[in-house]
Design an enzyme around this catalytic site. Structure first.
Site, PDB file in Angstrom:
ATOM      1  CG  ASN A  55      -1.750   1.215   1.384  1.00 48.16           C
ATOM      2  OD1 ASN A  55      -1.805   2.042   0.474  1.00 48.16           O
ATOM      3  ND2 ASN A  55      -2.411   1.359   2.527  1.00 48.16           N
ATOM      4  CE  LYS A  79      -0.203   3.179   4.837  1.00 48.57           C
ATOM      5  NZ  LYS A  79      -0.111   3.277   6.294  1.00 48.57           N
ATOM      6  CG  HIS A 109      -5.913   1.654   5.235  1.00 50.39           C
ATOM      7  ND1 HIS A 109      -5.467   2.622   6.111  1.00 50.39           N
ATOM      8  CD2 HIS A 109      -4.883   0.809   5.037  1.00 50.39           C
ATOM      9  CE1 HIS A 109      -4.199   2.355   6.417  1.00 50.39           C
ATOM     10  NE2 HIS A 109      -3.818   1.264   5.772  1.00 50.39           N
ATOM     11  CD  GLU A 133      -2.998   5.365   6.789  1.00 51.77           C
ATOM     12  OE1 GLU A 133      -2.979   5.413   5.547  1.00 51.77           O
ATOM     13  OE2 GLU A 133      -2.062   4.881   7.459  1.00 51.77           O
ATOM     14  CD  GLU A 153      -3.192  -2.486   7.312  1.00 48.12           C
ATOM     15  OE1 GLU A 153      -2.092  -2.693   6.795  1.00 48.12           O
ATOM     16  OE2 GLU A 153      -3.873  -1.483   7.079  1.00 48.12           O
ATOM     17  N   GLY A 202       2.667   2.647  10.715  1.00 48.25           N
ATOM     18  CA  GLY A 202       3.540   3.802  10.541  1.00 48.25           C
ATOM     19  C   GLY A 202       4.253   4.220  11.817  1.00 48.25           C
ATOM     20  CB  SER A 256       5.538  -1.359  11.595  1.00 45.10           C
ATOM     21  OG  SER A 256       5.080  -0.035  11.804  1.00 45.10           O
TER      22      SER A 256
HETATM   23  P1  13P Z   1       3.234   0.625   7.560  1.00 50.37           P
HETATM   24  O1  13P Z   1       3.797  -0.681   7.032  1.00 50.37           O
HETATM   25  O2  13P Z   1       3.927   1.816   6.978  1.00 50.37           O
HETATM   26  O3  13P Z   1       3.132   0.617   9.044  1.00 50.37           O
HETATM   27  O4  13P Z   1       1.732   0.715   6.991  1.00 50.37           O
HETATM   28  C1  13P Z   1       0.862  -0.331   7.215  1.00 50.37           C
HETATM   29  C2  13P Z   1      -0.392  -0.079   6.462  1.00 50.37           C
HETATM   30  O5  13P Z   1      -1.219   0.719   6.867  1.00 50.37           O
HETATM   31  C3  13P Z   1      -0.595  -0.801   5.191  1.00 50.37           C
HETATM   32  O6  13P Z   1      -1.892  -0.632   4.722  1.00 50.37           O
END
Ligand code: 13P
Length: 250
Positions: free
Chosen positions: A9, A11, A95, A97, A167, A173, A212
């Site tokens: 992803n 982002k 997700h 976010e 997640e 992150g 992560s």
């Molecule tokens: P990170 O691997 O940067 O923590 O992100 C995880 C994530 O949200 C993947 O969708």
């Protein structure tokens, strides 16, 4: 079909030149990954580039979000019909976010899940608890509640054509990863929850871990019985680390 899925992803990270470099790095070394299907989730403006570059490589394409409507007066949105024109196979729905920053609730997430399947694409339903919810001992009720909203809308059998990504919000992150044991516990509970209504679909369901994931943590995470791959954020932006995570799928 590969046993595992390793999905990247991106982002809201990329540029034309960064995408060119990343995709060519992936293409050049995709043969080194033998037990994972690789999927990339570029931002929408780079879908055409991804489609052209990845054709014939076996690397699949997904989108990070979608509008549940087919077309019309939805300024700023992108439809499944449009995504499909770029050989998209997977759609992230829910997700954290999207849930936290764009106020998507369970019913919108379920609508996107249903619309995605109706277009014969595969939703990756993202679920996970916040740190506060974990500390209150509510992890499983939160995660199962997010899944139940989709079961109520689409039925348990729909998981024959879906993927789940667990997640934990506190691990996204942050550099913090759920321990393999913590992740396995939740993955197992998710499978059990779905098995209550759809045992056969639950057995075949792929449940990815996200939060992560790094080259260092991937192998032990992927070795857990109910972890079927990863949804990788930061480490998917470099071809080397994304491919190394792909190779950690045994
Ligand atoms: P990170 O691997 O940067 O923590 O992100 C995880 C994530 O949200 C993947 O969708």
């Amino acid at each position: 079909m590969a046993h595992m899925i390793v999905a990247g992803n991106w982002k809201m990270n990329a540029s034309k030149s960064a995408v060119t470099e990343l995709l060519s790095g992936l293409k050049d070394n995709v043969a080194s990954v033998s037990n994972a299907e690789l999927v990339v989730f570029p931002p929408f403006p780079y879908l055409a580039q991804a489609q052209a570059e990845l054709m014939g490589t076996g690397i699949r394409i997904g989108v990070q979000n979608i509008c549940a409507q087919d077309k019309g007066a939805y300024t700023g949105e992108v439809s499944l019909v449009m995504a499909k024109e770029f050989d998209v196979s997977y759609v992230l729905v829910g997700h954290s976010e999207r849930r936290a920053l764009f106020a998507e609730d369970d019913s919108q997430v379920a609508a996107k899940y249903v619309a995605t399947q109706a277009m014969q694409l595969t939703p990756i339903l993202c679920v996970g608890e916040t740190l506060e919810q974990r500390e209150q001992g509510r992890t499983l009720s939160v995660v199962n509640g997010q899944i139940q909203a989709v079961i109520d809308a689409a039925g348990g059998a729909s998981f024959a054509h879906a993927v789940i990504a667990y997640e934990p919000v506190w691990a996204i992150g942050t550099g913090l990863t759920a321990s393999p044991k913590q992740a396995q516990e939740v993955h197992r509970a998710i499978r059990d929850h779905i098995a209550d209504v759809a045992p056969e679909q639950a057995r075949g369901l792929k449940i990815l871990y996200g939060g992560s994931v790094t080259v260092a943590s991937a192998e032990e995470l992927f070795a857990q019985a109910d972890i079927d791959g990863g949804l990788v954020g930061g480490a998917s932006l470099q071809a080397d680390s994304f491919l190394a995570i792909g190779r950690a799928a045994k």
